[in-house]
Each structure stands twice: as C-alpha cells, then as structure tokens.
Design a protein around this motif. Structure first.
Motif, short mmCIF file in Angstrom:
data_model
loop_
_atom_site.label_atom_id
_atom_site.label_comp_id
_atom_site.label_asym_id
_atom_site.label_seq_id
_atom_site.Cartn_x
_atom_site.Cartn_y
_atom_site.Cartn_z
N ILE A 140 -13.22 -6.68 -3.14
CA ILE A 140 -12.47 -7.92 -3.37
C ILE A 140 -13.34 -9.00 -4.05
O ILE A 140 -12.80 -9.90 -4.69
CB ILE A 140 -11.83 -8.48 -2.07
CG1 ILE A 140 -12.87 -8.79 -0.99
CG2 ILE A 140 -10.78 -7.51 -1.54
CD1 ILE A 140 -12.26 -9.42 0.28
N ALA A 149 -2.77 -7.88 0.91
CA ALA A 149 -2.71 -9.29 0.49
C ALA A 149 -2.81 -10.26 1.67
O ALA A 149 -3.26 -11.40 1.51
CB ALA A 149 -1.42 -9.53 -0.30
N HIS A 205 -10.98 -2.12 2.59
CA HIS A 205 -10.27 -2.35 1.32
C HIS A 205 -10.65 -1.25 0.35
O HIS A 205 -11.82 -0.84 0.29
CB HIS A 205 -10.66 -3.69 0.70
CG HIS A 205 -10.32 -4.85 1.58
ND1 HIS A 205 -9.04 -5.33 1.70
CD2 HIS A 205 -11.09 -5.58 2.41
CE1 HIS A 205 -9.05 -6.33 2.58
NE2 HIS A 205 -10.27 -6.49 3.03
N LEU A 206 -9.68 -0.80 -0.41
CA LEU A 206 -9.96 0.20 -1.45
C LEU A 206 -10.86 -0.39 -2.52
O LEU A 206 -11.82 0.24 -2.96
CB LEU A 206 -8.64 0.64 -2.09
CG LEU A 206 -7.68 1.41 -1.16
CD1 LEU A 206 -6.25 1.23 -1.61
CD2 LEU A 206 -8.06 2.87 -1.09
N LEU A 240 0.83 -1.21 0.00
CA LEU A 240 0.00 0.00 0.00
C LEU A 240 0.87 1.26 0.00
O LEU A 240 0.39 2.34 -0.34
CB LEU A 240 -0.98 -0.01 1.17
CG LEU A 240 -2.03 -1.14 1.04
CD1 LEU A 240 -2.87 -1.26 2.31
CD2 LEU A 240 -2.95 -0.93 -0.16
C1 DQA Z 1 -6.68 -4.57 -1.03
C2 DQA Z 1 -7.23 -5.81 -1.72
C3 DQA Z 1 -6.26 -6.98 -1.61
O1 DQA Z 1 -6.77 -8.13 -2.29
C4 DQA Z 1 -4.93 -6.62 -2.23
O2 DQA Z 1 -4.00 -7.67 -2.03
C5 DQA Z 1 -4.38 -5.33 -1.73
C6 DQA Z 1 -5.29 -4.21 -1.51
C7 DQA Z 1 -7.57 -3.32 -1.24
O3 DQA Z 1 -7.42 -2.38 -0.49
O4 DQA Z 1 -8.37 -3.30 -2.17
O5 DQA Z 1 -3.18 -5.16 -1.61
O6 DQA Z 1 -6.65 -4.82 0.37
#
Ligand code: DQA
Length: 144
Positions: free
Chosen positions: A104, A77, A100-101, A12
């Motif tokens: 998922i 991750a 999470h941004l 990040l």
């Molecule tokens: C994440 C989603 C995860 O799958 C990914 O590995 C990330 C960012 C998100 O913020 O969307 O590194 O956590």
C-alpha cells in the motif's frame, strides 16, 4: 484444534479480473484453496468469509470471542477508512494479522494510512498470495 477466522474485505470477490496489473490474475477461490491446504497441513481449522459490507464484517468480528483463536484479515478499502472494524478487532482481544496483496505504500497516498495496523499484531503486504500464506503462518506462531 486451533480455529482461525479469515476475512476478505470489499471487492476482493472480484480478484482475477479486478485491476490485474495491481493484484495479479489469481482469483479469490484460488487463494482460498491455498489457505485451506496450508491449514490442513498445519492441522488447524479455518473459516473464510468475504464481505463487501462494513457492518457485516464488524458483526462477524464481534461474534469471534470464545469461538476463534485468531483473525487473519485483508480489510481491503476499509483498511483506510474503518474505525468500526478497528474497534471490533480491539474489542475481540484476538491476535489479528493484517494482510494486503499489494504494497500500500507504493500506491496512492490515501492508501498509506492503515487504521487497522495499530490493533494488529503485524502486517504483511506486497507479496500477493504469499501475503496471506505468510500471514497465516505468522498468526499460527503467535497462537501456538
Ligand atoms: C488491498 C489494498 C487496499 O488499498 C485496496 O483498497 C484493496 C486491496 C490489497 O490487498 O492490496 O482492496 O487491501
């Protein structure tokens, strides 16, 4: 004054240039500034940490007892792999909000499982920066 620990997981630190089609162009510094100003307006204190190391995140969470009132975490991750971070959150007994941004569930199948969600009060995803801001507000509602 309530104290919240905010944890950004692996990669990040690369936001801004990392897969902009997925994560947008916002940088981690910009996210942190928005979190700081929200914290200021809510009169709470936040400590923000980014780490690419699972063990470091486990250690950090392990030291929260008695020092913080809640945890806001984007495990990145490690969301999908880390029993150790999940267990650390459970052991901390602190209200924890997962963010999470990206959404998922709209992505690769290996991202569809979060090991963290079962030990979180709730999860906010898919809203970019707003996932963090909404997550912080939700956490405040829980602890105040
Ligand atoms: C994440 C989603 C995860 O799958 C990914 O590995 C990330 C960012 C998100 O913020 O969307 O590194 O956590």
């Amino acid at each position: 004054m309530k104290k919240i620990l905010i944890i950004h997981g692996p990669n990040l630190n690369l936001l801004g240039t990392r897969e902009p089609a997925v994560y947008g162009k916002i940088t981690l510094a910009q996210i942190n500034r928005k979190l700081q100003s929200l914290a200021k307006s809510k009169k709470i204190s936040i400590k923000i940490v980014q780490s690419n190391l699972e063990g470091e995140i486990v250690e950090l969470i392990g030291k929260t007892r008695g020092k913080f009132d809640g945890i806001l975490i984007n495990p990145a991750a490690y969301t999908h792999t880390s029993v150790a971070i999940r267990d650390a959150i459970a052991a901390s007994e602190l209200p924890t909000v997962e963010v999470h941004l990206s959404n998922i569930y709209t992505r690769e199948e290996f991202r569809h499982k979060s090991l963290i969600s079962p030990v979180a009060k709730g999860t906010i995803m898919g809203f970019g920066l707003d996932s963090y801001l909404l997550g912080l507000l939700a956490l405040l509602d829980i602890i105040e």
